[in-house]
Design an enzyme around this catalytic site. Structure first.
Site, PDB file in Angstrom:
ATOM      1  N   ASP A  99      -3.071  11.230  -0.791  1.00 20.97           N
ATOM      2  CA  ASP A  99      -2.043  10.206  -0.820  1.00 20.97           C
ATOM      3  C   ASP A  99      -0.777  10.890  -1.317  1.00 20.97           C
ATOM      4  OD1 ASP A  99      -0.665   7.710  -1.211  1.00 20.97           O
ATOM      5  OD2 ASP A  99      -2.624   6.754  -1.489  1.00 20.97           O
ATOM      6  N   ASP A 201       2.897   7.200   1.215  1.00 21.09           N
ATOM      7  CA  ASP A 201       3.223   5.922   0.582  1.00 21.09           C
ATOM      8  C   ASP A 201       4.610   5.422   1.015  1.00 21.09           C
ATOM      9  OD1 ASP A 201       2.246   4.046  -1.550  1.00 21.09           O
ATOM     10  OD2 ASP A 201       4.140   4.616  -2.501  1.00 21.09           O
ATOM     11  N   GLU A 264       2.271   4.709   5.613  1.00 19.34           N
ATOM     12  CA  GLU A 264       2.058   3.336   5.149  1.00 19.34           C
ATOM     13  C   GLU A 264       3.310   2.536   5.476  1.00 19.34           C
ATOM     14  OE1 GLU A 264       1.325   0.520   1.272  1.00 19.34           O
ATOM     15  OE2 GLU A 264       2.808   2.113   1.289  1.00 19.34           O
ATOM     16  N   HIS A 325      -6.145  -1.095  -1.227  1.00 18.76           N
ATOM     17  CA  HIS A 325      -6.092  -1.368  -2.669  1.00 18.76           C
ATOM     18  C   HIS A 325      -4.971  -2.326  -3.058  1.00 18.76           C
ATOM     19  CE1 HIS A 325      -3.124   1.616  -1.831  1.00 18.76           C
ATOM     20  NE2 HIS A 325      -2.601   1.463  -3.025  1.00 18.76           N
ATOM     21  N   ASP A 326      -4.175  -2.776  -2.076  1.00 22.62           N
ATOM     22  CA  ASP A 326      -3.089  -3.722  -2.366  1.00 22.62           C
ATOM     23  C   ASP A 326      -3.405  -5.141  -1.894  1.00 22.62           C
ATOM     24  OD1 ASP A 326      -1.447  -1.681  -3.410  1.00 22.62           O
ATOM     25  OD2 ASP A 326      -0.664  -1.205  -1.417  1.00 22.62           O
TER      26      ASP A 326
END
Ligand code: TEU
Ligand code: CA
Length: 530
Positions: A99, A201, A264, A325-326
């Protein structure tokens, strides 16, 4: 499958490292823990592991606030640990995706520490500093993703700095070439160590309007929404110049072979497609989050699949995401019966699937008592349902006290409500969700039609969604019932086939002809005869 690359025919599995496996009894997952669990991932049959950030971090946003791009936080281990993990992942025939968090650093990053010292600091322009507005307030009206102004006043130098997320996450100034070079070096640091790619990200945030103009008011804003939605993000992200920045990152990856760049991006389809880049020189996979946001309705999903397929640029490879994870857990959003149908959908659509850890055993939102809330977003905008902790709880390996995750109390509560919601139990049970995932992944590897075949839309009628996947004489019909009542799907005159896989585990191997009964909550993969 030499004509396609690993990130095209493979499946990606996302690990939130704090919550996968704790190896040293501090209640927090770590890299060595992940390494110990690799046999599970091999058994499950995924092809690549994406690990959320494990870099040194004050953990204001649990690793998405990076204080050093080229090291490992002691909570997670050491550089030796990541090398060992990487070696074992590769030995197991899998790939490792890191990430990468380029939009902002931690406010503890040495670059920011240096930047904030004075207006003349050589690193001043590495971040976005502006004088106060004439009234002393922030330079413009931009709102942080986690609520409140996106500007933080810094007494020492009398200016504000911009942060799209927490004030502990100052945004880098990607218009400054020195920032780009420094970040490219960070990419090379990991590429040289053998990582196979990056999930980047908030890649659509990297460039902001050059003049930092105010965002317009969103006329459709409603008070239950996040504060960010008060404005339309016209000037704060998704700027045309971002594509040049992404192409440069991509060029760094091109110095190596077969590495993947995943972006993302939360944007509507028409804007998302630009992130493949001119001549496909942008992200290999701009994340497609449509299934995370869409109503669970056959016609609606059929539409979005067709729109997405139609919008893809020539040669652009599709992808699908069911959880991260969000977001709230898929099994919670759809319920246990439809979670199985969703598994079948994710693993039969055309394009690289990304699977979020724990979704394969149907993990649900775990209630977090107020005193145990960790997520900074919940702390900033409390009580509106934005807490991301419930979807980040420890992986449930067995039904012991700490669910096999740790021998100490974990950082977030574990779920004990359902005795069968763990790997050990579901592995023994051929009718479990986990077994379904394992069998789907196996079938996807065996059948080219599923991994790389064409997508052909068939029908969306009431609760039934049907499409075909085809490749070299392999012709598979996927038929899903997104509702709670049985339906009969009529096939073309003379069509026959055989059920390869059923969500409910019924009638596998059965011959069908002319039409097929699809019970409530059923999903079928049917091999059609030619
Ligand atoms: O998320 C970006 C992002 O846009 C989310 O905050 C999103 O707005 C929200 O979750 C609702 O969908 C990335 C990371 O995935 C997230 O964990 C970080 O907090 C954030 O960036 C900042 O780095
Ligand atoms: Ca640990």
């Amino acid at each position: 499958m030499s004509e396609t690359l690993w990130w095209q025919h493979g499946t990606i599995y996302q690990i939130y490292p704090r919550s996968f496996q704790d190896s040293n009894g501090d209640g927090i997952g770590d890299l060595e823990g992940i390494r110990q669990r690799l046999p599970y991932l091999t058994w499950l049959g995924v092809d690549a592991v994406w690990i959320s950030p494990f870099y040194p971090s004050p953990m204001a946003d649990f690793g998405y606030d990076v204080a050093d791009y080229c090291d490992v936080d002691p909570i997670f281990g050491t550089l030796e640990d990541i090398d060992r993990l990487s070696a074992d992942i590769h030995k197991a025939g899998m790939k490792l995706i890191l990430d990468f968090v380029p939009n902002h650093t931690s406010d503890r990053h040495p670059w920011f520490q240096e930047s904030r010292i004075s207006r003349d600091s050589p690193k001043r322009d590495w971040y976005i500093w502006r004088d106060p507005a004439p009234d002393g307030g922030p330079p413009n009206n931009w709102i942080s993703n986690f609520g409140g102004s996106a500007w933080q006043f810094d007494e020492a130098t009398g200016q504000y700095y911009y942060h799209a997320f927490l004030k502990e996450q100052p945004d880098l100034n990607w218009r400054n070439p020195e920032v780009r070079w420094a970040m490219h070096d960070a990419l090379r640091f990991w590429l040289d160590r053998g990582v196979d790619g990056f999930r980047v990200d908030v890649i659509w945030h990297l460039i902001k309007d050059a003049e930092l103009r105010d965002n317009p008011i969103n006329p459709a804003y409603e008070p239950h929404q996040r504060e960010l939605n008060r404005l339309l993000e016209v000037h704060s992200c998704d700027q045309p110049e971002v594509h040049e920045v992404i192409a440069e990152m991509r060029a760094v990856l091109e110095e190596y072979d077969e590495r993947v760049l995943i972006g993302e991006i939360y944007l509507p389809i028409e804007r998302l497609m630009a992130y493949y880049g001119n001549d496909l020189k942008g992200a290999h996979l701009p994340f497609n989050f449509q299934l995370l946001q869409s109503a669970w309705d056959a016609r609606h999903i059929d539409n979005l699949i067709r729109e997405y397929e139609a919008a893809l640029p020539e040669g652009g490879w599709p992808n699908w995401v069911l959880g991260n994870h969000d977001q709230a857990r898929i099994a919670d959003r759809l319920g246990p019966a439809q979670a199985r149908v969703a598994a079948l959908l994710l693993l039969t659509l055309r394009g690289t699937p990304t699977l979020y850890y724990g979704d394969e055993i149907g993990m649900v939102q775990v209630p977090i008592p107020p005193e145990r809330v960790q997520d900074p977003w919940e702390k900033n905008e409390p009580g509106l349902g934005f807490n991301r902790d419930p979807a980040r709880t420890p992986m449930q390996w067995d039904d012991s006290d700490h669910v096999g995750f740790s021998n100490a109390e974990p950082w977030l509560p574990v779920d004990h409500r359902a005795p069968e919601r763990n790997v050990a139990t579901q592995k023994q049970d051929h009718s479990s969700l986990l077994s379904l995932y394992q069998r789907l992944l196996e079938l996807r590897r065996e059948r080219k039609a599923l991994s790389i075949g064409r997508y052909v839309s068939v029908t969306a009628d009431g609760d039934i969604l049907a499409f075909r996947r085809e490749s070299d004489g392999e012709n598979l019909l996927i038929a899903l019932n997104l509702g709670g009542t049985a339906h009969r799907l009529m096939l073309d005159e003379g069509t026959t086939g055989r059920v390869l896989l059923s969500c409910l585990g019924r009638n596998e191997g059965a011959e069908i002809s002319g039409s097929v009964e699809i019970p409530a909550n059923e999903g079928l993969i049917i091999e059609l005869a030619d």
